[in-house]
Each structure stands twice: as C-alpha cells, then as structure tokens.
Design an enzyme around this catalytic site. Structure first.
Site, PDB file in Angstrom:
ATOM      1  N   HIS A 233       0.802  -1.222   0.000  1.00  0.00           N
ATOM      2  CA  HIS A 233       0.000   0.000   0.000  1.00  0.00           C
ATOM      3  C   HIS A 233       0.833   1.268   0.000  1.00  0.00           C
ATOM      4  CE1 HIS A 233      -4.087  -1.673   0.762  1.00  0.00           C
ATOM      5  NE2 HIS A 233      -3.370  -2.717   1.116  1.00  0.00           N
TER       6      HIS A 233
ATOM      7  N   ILE B  61      -3.288  -6.601  13.578  1.00  0.00           N
ATOM      8  CA  ILE B  61      -2.639  -6.403  12.280  1.00  0.00           C
ATOM      9  C   ILE B  61      -3.613  -6.798  11.163  1.00  0.00           C
ATOM     10  CG2 ILE B  61      -0.642  -6.949  10.847  1.00  0.00           C
ATOM     11  CD1 ILE B  61       0.112  -5.576  13.483  1.00  0.00           C
TER      12      ILE B  61
END
Lengths: 573, 419
Positions: A131, A423
C-alpha cells in the site's frame, strides 16, 4: 466521547443490551445480544479518542458460537523443556518477519505456528498489495508504519528473493465535479500526512496507461509507490531466512495455555511440550486477544472481518497492469473495503476483497454473494471484467481491533510479553518496518533482564530463491537442465513447473511436504486446471522424496487425507 | 531428433498418434512431442471397455485401443520424444520454430506444419461456482480416475458425483467396483450429459441413482470433505433457495465439462470458435493459421475416441500434403437447433470429395430431419429418431459434383419435436 454519552448511545441500540465502563485504559463493553453486527456497532461507539484506551468486547453473543480454535492432532514432546530467549506465537507475516529480524542477534528464537505451514491465515489469504498509505491519516500506527514499510520493499524483496513489482495504483472517479475536493484531499495527504508522490492524472492519461479501465473515469489519483508482492511467498521467505540464520520454526505447534506468575509468563504449554521462554511475542492474528487473555494481559479485542478474493486466468491478465479501483463519494464506513483489481506478480488478475464482519475467526468458506458483490462493483473499474475467467477464489479473515489500528507495545500487566496485534490491511506493507521496531523492543527487554545480546556475526540477509525456469532465457534454462535434468521434466503444464523446482521446494529450509505446501512455494496447481493434471504427480513426488506411501501424503493439514491407500483395501475403515 | 520436420504433432494422445502415423504414411517426416512419459494420453487411465466399436467393431479397453495405434505409429519412421514440453512456437520463413524442454535441455526444431493434438482439460469446482471450504476429497473425475487406475489408490469411500458426463458415469461404476459407496450422480441439467449406453451400463446396472436438475452448491469440511449441500435448480440452472439438503460424504467427483486446450493455438493467433472452444477449421482441419492443424478433443470435445482418431488422420494426411497456397473458404452455416458444427469452413480449393462433418444438436429433438442445402437446393437429407446434445453426429458429404463458388451458402437445418 465520554463514558456517559457512550452509554446513552448504547441504550438506543435495539437488538441487545449494552453497557460500557472504563477501567485501566480499557473500555469494557458488556451486555447480551443475538445480533453480531450490533455488537460490533456498540463496540465501535465505545471507541475512545485516547489512543491508549482500547475497547474490550465482553458482550455475550447469543446468536451463534464460534468453533474452538483449530489445533493440530499431532502430540509429542519435541519442544518439551525448550528454553528459548524469544518465543514467537504465530507464523504469519508478522511472526515470520520478526523472527528474521531477531535472527540478526545471537539469541535462541523459537517460532510456533499451529497450522501445517506459514501464512495459512490472513497472510496467505489477502490481495498482496503493497500500500501507498494514501487512505490513512497521520496519528495512527498504521499510517506511521505504512510509509516506512512501503519504502523498504525493494530492499527486503531483493534480499529475500521474492518477486515484487512497484506497479502503481489508480483510484478512478467518474464524477468530474469531485475534482476540487479530491485535489484538496491529495494536497492534504502530501502536506500533512507525508505521502509525497501521489498526484492526480486526467482521464485521458489514465486511459492511455490502462486502456481497459472504465471509459467514464474523468480523473484518477495515481500512487506510483503502490506495488504487489506474493503475500505467502514473502512470509515463507522471511521464515526461511530466519531459519537459515538460526531461528527454529516449529509448524503444527499450537499454544494451548500459559502459566503466569509475578506478572511474567514462565510456562507455555503446547501440543509438542512445555516451553519456558524468556520473552513471548504475540503475533497470533485473529487469536491475538485470546493469547493476550492466556497471558493475563488482554486489553483489546479482535473482531474478525472476512474478505473474499477471486483469481482470474492469466489469459485475462491484459485487463490491467497495475492496481485500480473505483471511488464514488458515498457515506461508507471508513474501514469497509470494496476491494479493487490487481495484476499480481504471477500475471493473474485478482479481484476483491469485500469486507464482512463475522464472529467466526477461522471460517474460510467462500460464498457466492461475496464474489457477486465484488464483481458488481469492480465491473465499474473495468467493464471487461468477466466471472467466466475465474479460476479460483478464497476467503481470509482480518484481525482488526475496534480502534482499527495496530497494537505494537509491551505487555501492560505481563512484563515479558510484546504484542503485535490488530494487524490487518496494510499489515503486509507495514511488516518490514514493524519487525524492526519489535526487534529493538525485544533486544532492549532481554538486556533489561540482564542478558548479553550479541550480534549474530554469521547473519546473512540474502535468501537464495528457488529458480523459476519458465522465466529464464532458453540458454540459461538449458544450463540449469544440463546441471540437473529434473529441471527439464515439466510436472505442472499450466504454470510450467518442473520436477526439479518441486524437489527444491522439498529441500528448502522449511520443508512442508504437502500438496498445498509445494503449491505455495513453486506453484504447481495454481493454474487454470487447478491441479487436475499435476496433483497425482506432485503427490507421488512428495511420497518418493519422503519415502512414504501415497496415502501418507496430505493436501495441507495432518487430517487432510488425499487417498486412502490401495484400492479395495482402502475402502476398509 | 532432426532439425527440420514436415509435420510436428504436439500431443501423443489418440488424436496425435493417429495424426502422426497418417502423416508418416503419406511420406512426411514426422515428430511427435508428448509431455508425459508414455504415449496414449488419457486413454492410459481408461481401463474400461467400449473403445473401438466404430473403428474395429470390437470392444477394447483404452490402453488396448491406444496400443493398436501406437503399433501402427511404430511401423513408421516418425520420431517420438516423450517427457518433452513445448514452451514456445514462433512463425519463421520456413514454417514454425518449436521450442521444447526435456530432461536433455532446451531444444528447438523447425517444422513446415504443426498438428495441435493437445486434448482437453476438465472444468473444476470453482469454475462451476461451488462454494464453502477447500478440503481434500474434491476431485475432477479424470484426477480421481488417475489416482484409482494408474496409481491404484482409492480416492474416496463414500462419494457424490456431480455431473453426468461420461467420465463421471464411468467413475461411478469404477469406484463402486473398488468398494466405495456412490451415493448418486447429480446433474444440474434436466437431461443427462453422458451417452445413453453409459447411463445403463454404469448407473442402472449398479443401482446408482441419477438425480436431474440438482447440483452441489456448497462443500463442508476443514481438512477432508465431510458433506456436500445439494440444491435443486430452476430452468435457468440457478439454485432454488429452500431446496438445500446436506449429504454426508468424503468425496466429491466432478464431471462438469471438458474444455479444449488451445493455449498454444492462441499464441499463434489461431481463431477460436466460441461454440466449440476449439479452432475454426476447414475440411482438412487446418486452422485459420496456414500450416497449423487441429484434431481430437483440442478441436472439439468428442464422445467417442474412434472419431478422435479419424480427425487425427484427416489432419495428418492434410499436413503431409500441405503446400502453402491461398485458401478460398465458405462457411458451414447452421440453424439454431444445431449447437455447433466442425469443420466450420469449406476451402473451395481443397479436397471436396469427402468432407466429414461433426455436429451436435442444441436440445433433444425427436423425429428429426436434417436437411443440408447448398444455394437453396437440398444436397442431403437425413432422418433421426432422436438428436441428443450428448451424442455427436457425423455426416459425410461429397461436394465435388456441385459447383461451389465463393458466394455459395451451405446451410445445415435440423428440425424436429423438442421434448
């Protein structure tokens, strides 16, 4: 929001009873409800502005019950009385990358993973996007780590021998009138949030670069730093490099309980014996809150959120060469993901994922509506997207906290514990950076305990990957085959995988002699026939290598029998 | 292996073997490239009988049938290379350069013509949108047959078979004989997909039930399959909510269709017929690319190996006789009752004296009449008691006595009662 206002809001919820109280930097939501989505809503309402305060969900859910955690049937004393300096719980991208960074030090590292391979859950079941950090605002751990992590990928992937493409990402808009707003948004990302390379391109430019994207896109945000990687490939590479540098990776090993005394974990019970670690790192994904509970250090809750991705035939690979999605201005909740389209490092197109809250931590079932939703939406990204090109699909379960941020900190009550929890996306991108910080925290903690922690002088950051013969020039390929004729014997015709590559996978630092283990390492069965032709041959190669019977070879877990033994005899139970 | 061949056959299954032998008999230098260790293709695992009824008037097993053609091939001077995989074909001035890998390394040959006899693959569970978990125990019928017949291993003890294609029916019988329990064969369509003779010999004779208009919608089991969900489907084959039933089993065998393998053909720019998923060919079975021929199940999915061999021989002979020259083609058109026809084109400059057509009806037609017209005039009529989609029909026409020209229209009309 103050506790009293939260409670007022909770009272308005219809399908259950909810109340919240704040103790020790926790907002504990209690009550009873049969509506899981409403429980999620209640806990979201309870989220505090104080980043140190976390929501713990203690609402009794009466609408169903999650199955107990999958544990391997294996039972032995292989690890009994082991006294590692560091015990890492969880073999996903977090655990594996932490193990690798810690292997730079001369310490005894043990990583336990309850599944038969690394990257079996969220790390093996996501889209592999690296990302750019465009959708995150400053002030969160996610945002902090995504910018650092993204920049580390070229180096990490080159060291670990993992294919990585910085292919860029487009977010397309069909509404011209949004342009001023989006320009302001992009400016904020640059000036305030530190995403330096994002910019807006015209529809014309977009279609020149990606001709198959929606003709109605008027402009797009372009993020050149976005990329893609094979998520399980990276996790396995991290794990292998850790193993090569001395870390012990123990698969099929589940943590079943802990003994905590004087705010310290002193005993960890597994199906392979009792372990006495100095430090425990909790990288247990969807079960991180359960591990925290075992360690008497639960101050957050994980609420599983599943997502389904589809993989398209390589023949459809020309649809786009990057990552793209459509954005319309609608009141979406900030964390709901509609997914996108991504050209993978293996030249397939991946479509997805969607995002659905679920109380089941390990339900990886796929559903028709998930795929329908993704395709309905992504047809607006590229009209030619066609369900007929799907060769497979899979579901993963994300592990978010209610704050939707990571928890990377030392235990609050339990002193020899480090949490790497909550996470979720962009957890793959952040992993290299998070691992460095956890490495530092661990070393400091060991030193505080009076241990001398020295550098591992033999540490080699470079992992030699298994050669990929189909990508070589004829000359290079010929040289490989001359040295080892097994490289010339094609087993998987869809992906052009040779017997030599399969044997290399079996000889790799973490040998996973299952059909799925081989598939994840060198790809036989990943193509359009999905193992129809090669699975009997792969099964046979594994049996020969392991010197066992065909009926001893498994698809994945120790209970996933492929064949029952010789015909007729096999029918007898 | 030489550097140059007149004809290179890719694939050593029944189509490829027949093609190679026929090309060699017609004085061509021939190379056969087979990726597996032995010739025979899928016939190697088809140990049931019924092969060769048309060709030899005998009931042979798959390996026996293959052996007859391999013997014929061995009588010729064709070169055969096994455990060899074609990685690339590029057009050159003298034909095509074929690159291949084997245990000996990377090699390449130039060939004037290529016969693509690459067969077909099976449609998988995900391609028919079965959802649920991903356990062991879900096999395509061909994979289950490989485990059972070639490796001698039992793939399941209690199974459901989805799809009434021929391999599914054969496997229902085979697994029963090996001691497994076959709960039933489920077919999403309202009519069976396999040959009638297989419905009788494989299901009825063993009391295995056949359920029509039902499909598997979901599978269960974390490790090994534990159950499947069966749903009824409506006329558009969509599962009907509320009809779900759960059936406990440890095996799901899929016989849900075959897809011709034309990935190599596509790299050569060969035009593919969306109806057959195989190349568009003329009567010599040459594709849209000059010198590239197609036969067997790569051309279209056949029900009988006898016709696979026949198409191989047609392609083999034509490839041996190939001389690059411009073609002048007309289309073989059909009415909507015919789902496909092969060959799709007639080359007016080719041999018109014996043109073999293969076709299938779209639906079951009763008391059917096929009439073939050329420029409005009837050239042939044939009556059928039934035309059924699972049963391919073959018809031979002689056009040499007609004056075919580039504006001619050749139309196949099938009319009958739909049931």
């Amino acid at each position: 929001m103050k506790i009293s206002s939260v409670n007022r809001k909770l009272k308005k919820l219809q399908n259950g009873s909810y109340a919240v109280k704040e103790i020790d930097n926790m907002r504990i939501v209690s009550g009873k409800s049969s509506d899981w989505n409403e429980i999620i809503k209640a806990c979201q309402i309870a989220v505090s502005e104080d980043k140190n305060v976390h929501v713990v969900n203690n609402v009794k859910f009466t609408g169903g019950s999650d199955k107990p955690m999958r544990i391997p049937s294996l039972k032995d004393k292989f690890l009994d009385k082991r006294t590692p300096d560091v015990l890492i719980i969880g073999g996903g991208i977090s655990g594996a990358s932490i193990a690798r960074e810690l292997s730079k030090w001369k310490i005894d590292i043990l990583l336990v993973e309850k599944e038969s391979d690394l990257a079996m859950q969220a790390s093996g079941r996501n889209d592999g996007e690296v990302h750019p950090g465009i959708d995150l605002s400053k002030g969160t751990l996610k945002q902090h780590y995504v910018l650092i992590g993204n920049k580390m990928f070229d180096r990490v992937c080159s060291d670990l021998g993992v294919p990585f493409k910085r292919c860029g990402q487009y977010v397309g808009f069909t509404q011209e009138e949004l342009k001023p707003l989006i320009e302001a948004y992009v400016l904020k990302r640059i000036k305030v949030d530190g995403v330096t390379d994002t910019y807006i391109i015209s529809g014309e430019e977009l279609h020149r670069r990606e001709p198959n994207l929606n003709k109605d896109f008027k402009f797009a945000i372009y993020n050149p730093s976005a990329g893609c990687v094979c998520p399980y490939g990276l996790t396995i590479a991290y794990g292998e490099n850790a193993a090569e540098n001395g870390a012990q990776i123990s698969l099929n090993t589940a943590v079943l309980g802990m003994k905590v005394k004087d705010n310290k974990i002193y005993e960890v019970e597994t199906n392979r014996g009792t372990i006495y670690p100095k430090i425990v790192i909790n990288a247990a994904g969807v079960y991180a809150d359960d591990i925290a509970q075992m360690a008497h250090d639960k101050f957050y809750s994980i609420h599983p959120r599943r997502g389904t991705n589809s993989i398209l035939d390589k023949k459809a690979g020309g649809l786009l060469s990057s990552i793209a999605s459509i954005k319309k201005l609608e009141k979406n909740s900030s964390h709901s993901k509609g997914g996108g389209l991504l050209h993978t490092v293996h030249d397939n197109i991946l479509a997805g994922p969607d995002a659905v809250e679920t109380f089941e931590k390990e339900n990886f079932e796929t559903r028709a509506e998930s795929i329908d939703n993704v395709f309905d939406k992504q047809k607006n990204t590229a009209e030619k997207l066609n369900k007929g090109s799907i060769i497979t699909y899979f579901t993963g379960v994300r592990a978010p906290t209610f704050e939707e941020d990571f928890i990377i900190e030392k235990g609050r009550n339990t002193k020899n514990l480090i949490h790497c929890a909550g996470i979720q996306s962009p957890g793959l991108t952040t992993a290299p950076a998070v691992a460095l910080d956890i490495e530092k925290m661990t070393v400091d903690m060991l030193r505080e305990k009076g241990c001398t922690v020295k550098r591992n002088e033999e540490f080699n950051p470079v992992r030699k990957p298994i050669p990929v013969l189909r990508e070589m020039s004829d000359e290079e390929r010929n040289e490989y085959i001359k040295k080892n004729p097994d490289y010339g014997e094609i087993v998987c015709r869809c992906e052009e995988i040779s017997k030599g590559e399969i044997l290399d996978a079996l000889r790799s630092p973490i040998c996973v002699p299952t059909v799925d283990g081989i598939k994840k390492r060198v790809r036989p069965g990943m193509g359009r026939c999905q193992g129809g032709f090669c699975s009997p041959i792969v099964t046979q190669i594994i049996a020969d290598f392991m010197n066992e019977k065909l009926s001893d070879v498994r698809k994945s877990s120790d209970k996933s029998v492929i064949v029952y033994g010789d015909t007729k005899e096999g029918a007898e139970i | 292996m030489k550097n140059y061949y007149d004809v290179t056959v890719i694939g050593g299954g029944p189509a490829g073997i027949a093609a190679a032998a026929e090309a060699a008999r017609n004085h061509a230098s021939v190379l056969v490239i087979e990726r597996e260790a032995r010739l025979g293709g899928i016939l190697k695992q088809c140990i049931h009988d019924g092969f060769g009824l048309v060709r030899f008037k005998e009931k042979l097993s798959g390996p026996e049938y293959a052996e007859r053609f391999i013997d014929l091939l061995n009588e010729t001077d064709a070169d055969i290379t096994v455990l060899t995989f074609v990685t690339k074909i590029v057009k050159t001035s003298g034909g095509y350069r074929i690159t291949m890998v084997s245990r000996d390394g990377v090699a390449s040959v130039v060939s004037k013509t290529i016969i693509l006899a690459t067969g077909c693959r099976e449609r998988t569970a995900k391609q028919v949108f079965i959802h649920g978990t991903r356990p062991a125990g879900v096999f395509t019928a061909g994979t289950a047959q490989n485990f059972t017949n070639l490796l001698g291993q039992l793939p399941c003890r209690k199974c459901v078979i989805l799809g009434s294609g021929d391999i599914g029916l054969i496997m229902a019988r085979r697994l029963t004989l090996e001691g497994a329990q076959v709960i039933g064969v489920y077919e999403a369509k309202s009519t069976p997909s396999g040959l009638t003779r297989n419905i009788h010999q494989c299901l009825h004779d063993y009391n295995i039930p056949l359920y029509l208009s039902k499909t598997v919608t979901r599978v269960f089991g974390e490790d090994r399959l534990t159950a499947v969900e069966i749903s009824s489907v409506d006329k558009s084959m969509k599962p009907v909510k509320g009809t779900e039933e759960i059936i406990e089993c440890d095996g799901l065998i899929l016989s849900v269709g075959l897809i011709p393998e034309n990935e190599l053909a596509e790299t050569l720019g060969v035009k593919i017929d969306p109806k057959t998923k195989g190349p568009v060919c003329d009567q010599s079975l040459m594709t849209s690319a000059d010198g590239i021929f197609s036969c067997g199940n790569a051309l279209h999915v056949n029900d009988l190996v006898d016709y696979v061999s026949e198409s191989g021989e047609t392609a083999g002979k034509a490839a041996a006789e190939f001389n690059a020259s411009a073609r002048e083609c007309i289309d073989a058109e059909t009415n909507s009752n015919i789902s496909y026809i092969v060959p799709q084109k007639i080359d007016l400059k080719g041999d018109l004296s014996k043109v073999v057509f293969y076709f299938r009806s779209r639906d079951i037609l009763k008391n059917c009449k096929l009439s073939i017209t050329l420029d409005g005039g009837v050239v042939k009529e044939k009556k059928y008691m039934f035309l059924r989609p699972p049963e391919m029909e073959r018809i031979v026409l002689d056009f040499s006595k007609y004056n075919l020209h580039k504006n001619s229209r050749l139309i196949f009309n099938a009319e009958g009662e739909k049931i």
